[in-house]
Design an enzyme around this catalytic site. Sequence first.
Site, PDB file in Angstrom:
ATOM      1  N   ASN A  10       0.870  -1.172   0.000  1.00  0.00           N
ATOM      2  CA  ASN A  10       0.000   0.000   0.000  1.00  0.00           C
ATOM      3  C   ASN A  10       0.907   1.222   0.000  1.00  0.00           C
ATOM      4  O   ASN A  10       1.526   1.549   1.013  1.00  0.00           O
ATOM      5  CB  ASN A  10      -0.885  -0.038   1.259  1.00  0.00           C
ATOM      6  CG  ASN A  10      -1.675   1.237   1.451  1.00  0.00           C
ATOM      7  OD1 ASN A  10      -1.782   2.068   0.536  1.00  0.00           O
ATOM      8  ND2 ASN A  10      -2.237   1.408   2.633  1.00  0.00           N
ATOM      9  N   TRP A  11       0.985   1.875  -1.146  1.00  0.00           N
ATOM     10  CA  TRP A  11       1.925   3.003  -1.265  1.00  0.00           C
ATOM     11  C   TRP A  11       1.410   4.292  -0.649  1.00  0.00           C
ATOM     12  O   TRP A  11       2.142   5.272  -0.563  1.00  0.00           O
ATOM     13  CB  TRP A  11       2.254   3.243  -2.751  1.00  0.00           C
ATOM     14  CG  TRP A  11       3.197   2.229  -3.324  1.00  0.00           C
ATOM     15  CD1 TRP A  11       3.876   1.261  -2.633  1.00  0.00           C
ATOM     16  CD2 TRP A  11       3.587   2.099  -4.695  1.00  0.00           C
ATOM     17  NE1 TRP A  11       4.657   0.538  -3.494  1.00  0.00           N
ATOM     18  CE2 TRP A  11       4.500   1.031  -4.767  1.00  0.00           C
ATOM     19  CE3 TRP A  11       3.246   2.772  -5.872  1.00  0.00           C
ATOM     20  CZ2 TRP A  11       5.078   0.620  -5.964  1.00  0.00           C
ATOM     21  CZ3 TRP A  11       3.820   2.369  -7.066  1.00  0.00           C
ATOM     22  CH2 TRP A  11       4.729   1.316  -7.116  1.00  0.00           C
ATOM     23  N   LYS A  12       0.141   4.317  -0.296  1.00  0.00           N
ATOM     24  CA  LYS A  12      -0.446   5.535   0.288  1.00  0.00           C
ATOM     25  C   LYS A  12      -0.168   6.735  -0.643  1.00  0.00           C
ATOM     26  O   LYS A  12      -0.114   6.553  -1.851  1.00  0.00           O
ATOM     27  CB  LYS A  12       0.068   5.754   1.711  1.00  0.00           C
ATOM     28  CG  LYS A  12      -0.069   4.469   2.544  1.00  0.00           C
ATOM     29  CD  LYS A  12       0.136   4.657   4.011  1.00  0.00           C
ATOM     30  CE  LYS A  12      -0.040   3.313   4.714  1.00  0.00           C
ATOM     31  NZ  LYS A  12       0.059   3.384   6.155  1.00  0.00           N
ATOM     32  N   HIS A  95      -9.399   1.214   5.171  1.00  0.00           N
ATOM     33  CA  HIS A  95      -8.081   1.389   5.796  1.00  0.00           C
ATOM     34  C   HIS A  95      -8.232   2.337   6.999  1.00  0.00           C
ATOM     35  O   HIS A  95      -9.035   3.268   6.954  1.00  0.00           O
ATOM     36  CB  HIS A  95      -7.079   1.960   4.786  1.00  0.00           C
ATOM     37  CG  HIS A  95      -5.678   1.944   5.315  1.00  0.00           C
ATOM     38  ND1 HIS A  95      -5.205   2.925   6.152  1.00  0.00           N
ATOM     39  CD2 HIS A  95      -4.678   1.044   5.173  1.00  0.00           C
ATOM     40  CE1 HIS A  95      -3.957   2.631   6.484  1.00  0.00           C
ATOM     41  NE2 HIS A  95      -3.614   1.488   5.915  1.00  0.00           N
ATOM     42  N   GLU A  97      -6.575   4.739   7.988  1.00  0.00           N
ATOM     43  CA  GLU A  97      -6.410   6.167   7.684  1.00  0.00           C
ATOM     44  C   GLU A  97      -7.700   6.735   7.085  1.00  0.00           C
ATOM     45  O   GLU A  97      -8.056   7.880   7.312  1.00  0.00           O
ATOM     46  CB  GLU A  97      -5.209   6.367   6.750  1.00  0.00           C
ATOM     47  CG  GLU A  97      -3.908   6.230   7.526  1.00  0.00           C
ATOM     48  CD  GLU A  97      -2.764   5.619   6.745  1.00  0.00           C
ATOM     49  OE1 GLU A  97      -2.787   5.651   5.509  1.00  0.00           O
ATOM     50  OE2 GLU A  97      -1.830   5.100   7.396  1.00  0.00           O
ATOM     51  N   GLU A 167      -5.317  -4.925  10.609  1.00  0.00           N
ATOM     52  CA  GLU A 167      -4.279  -3.912  10.784  1.00  0.00           C
ATOM     53  C   GLU A 167      -4.514  -3.180  12.100  1.00  0.00           C
ATOM     54  O   GLU A 167      -5.313  -2.233  12.151  1.00  0.00           O
ATOM     55  CB  GLU A 167      -4.318  -2.917   9.622  1.00  0.00           C
ATOM     56  CG  GLU A 167      -4.034  -3.544   8.289  1.00  0.00           C
ATOM     57  CD  GLU A 167      -3.385  -2.555   7.341  1.00  0.00           C
ATOM     58  OE1 GLU A 167      -2.320  -2.872   6.800  1.00  0.00           O
ATOM     59  OE2 GLU A 167      -3.922  -1.446   7.162  1.00  0.00           O
ATOM     60  N   GLY A 173       2.687   2.176  10.748  1.00  0.00           N
ATOM     61  CA  GLY A 173       3.636   3.278  10.578  1.00  0.00           C
ATOM     62  C   GLY A 173       4.341   3.661  11.866  1.00  0.00           C
ATOM     63  O   GLY A 173       4.992   4.685  11.951  1.00  0.00           O
ATOM     64  N   SER A 213       3.628  -2.271  10.214  1.00  0.00           N
ATOM     65  CA  SER A 213       5.092  -2.346  10.377  1.00  0.00           C
ATOM     66  C   SER A 213       5.696  -3.690   9.972  1.00  0.00           C
ATOM     67  O   SER A 213       6.615  -4.190  10.621  1.00  0.00           O
ATOM     68  CB  SER A 213       5.492  -1.979  11.806  1.00  0.00           C
ATOM     69  OG  SER A 213       5.079  -0.660  12.103  1.00  0.00           O
ATOM     70  N   GLY A 234       2.929  -1.182   4.233  1.00  0.00           N
ATOM     71  CA  GLY A 234       2.938   0.241   3.882  1.00  0.00           C
ATOM     72  C   GLY A 234       4.359   0.705   3.614  1.00  0.00           C
ATOM     73  O   GLY A 234       4.918   0.505   2.530  1.00  0.00           O
ATOM     74  N   GLY A 235       4.972   1.302   4.625  1.00  0.00           N
ATOM     75  CA  GLY A 235       6.304   1.911   4.496  1.00  0.00           C
ATOM     76  C   GLY A 235       7.334   1.036   3.785  1.00  0.00           C
ATOM     77  O   GLY A 235       8.053   1.509   2.898  1.00  0.00           O
TER      78      GLY A 235
HETATM   79  P1  PGA Z   1       3.007   0.224   7.598  1.00  0.00           P
HETATM   80  O1  PGA Z   1       1.520   0.460   7.014  1.00  0.00           O
HETATM   81  O2  PGA Z   1       3.511  -1.050   7.004  1.00  0.00           O
HETATM   82  O3  PGA Z   1       3.771   1.438   7.189  1.00  0.00           O
HETATM   83  O4  PGA Z   1       2.850   0.117   9.090  1.00  0.00           O
HETATM   84  C1  PGA Z   1       0.640  -0.602   6.818  1.00  0.00           C
HETATM   85  C2  PGA Z   1      -0.643  -0.096   6.232  1.00  0.00           C
HETATM   86  O5  PGA Z   1      -1.083   1.009   6.589  1.00  0.00           O
HETATM   87  O6  PGA Z   1      -1.270  -0.786   5.387  1.00  0.00           O
END
Ligand code: PGA
Length: 250
Positions: A10-12, A95, A97, A167, A173, A213, A234-235
């Site tokens: 997930n590149w956000k 998600h 966010e 999640e 993050g 993470s 994500g990251g």
């Molecule tokens: P992260 O994000 O790996 O940076 O913790 C995961 C996500 O939000 O899908």
Amino acid sequence: MDKKSIVAGNWKMNKTQLEAKEFIKNLAPLIQSARASVYISPSFTALQESILAANNTNIIIGAQNMHDETDGAFTGEISGGMLKALGVEFVILGHSERRHVFHEDSSFINRKLIRALKDGLQPILCIGETQKEREEKKTEIVLEEQFLKGIQNLSKKDASNIIIAYEPVWAIGTGKTATSEIAEHVHSFIRKLVVKHLDKEISKNMHILYGGSVKPQNVEELMQQENIDGVLVGGASLDYKVFAQIINKA
Ligand code: PGA
């Protein structure tokens, strides 16, 4: 775990279309013999380039969000039909966010999910508790509610096409990963929810991904757990070498 695992990135809000193209070009040769299915969700603006770049590779491209209506006066929004027409195959919905920063509620997420399935997109439904909810021992209540509201009004057949991503909000993050024991405990609870509210067969086939993470250092231990069928990253999905390591270990 006997089904094929899934590693989803997930590149956000990261990467232009040119950066996305470059990333996929670099990643593809590194993951040719991966056992896992590889999903990437770039920003809307990078979808078309990503789909073209992923052609003839084992990478599947999806979106990070969509609207629940087919068309109309919804300034700034994008429909599932538009995504499907581009060649998008899946969409991340709910998600944390979107839930916490953009205040999307479960009924909106449910309407999007229904629409995504009608539009032929595979939804990844994200569910997860906050730190406060975990401390108050509400994790299971929160997850059951998010899951149930998410799949409301879906036929069993439609529900069997979704992917669930657990999640924990406190692990996204933050560098704090749920330990594999915590993650497995929750995943087995989610699997039981699927049996309870759908059925046993669907629960066996459903992919339940862990996100929060995930990195090359912890992916193997997570993937060894019986009820973890893949990861949502994500990251660590933003660097192609790091993401390739995760994919090849999953
Ligand atoms: P992260 O994000 O790996 O940076 O913790 C995961 C996500 O939000 O899908």
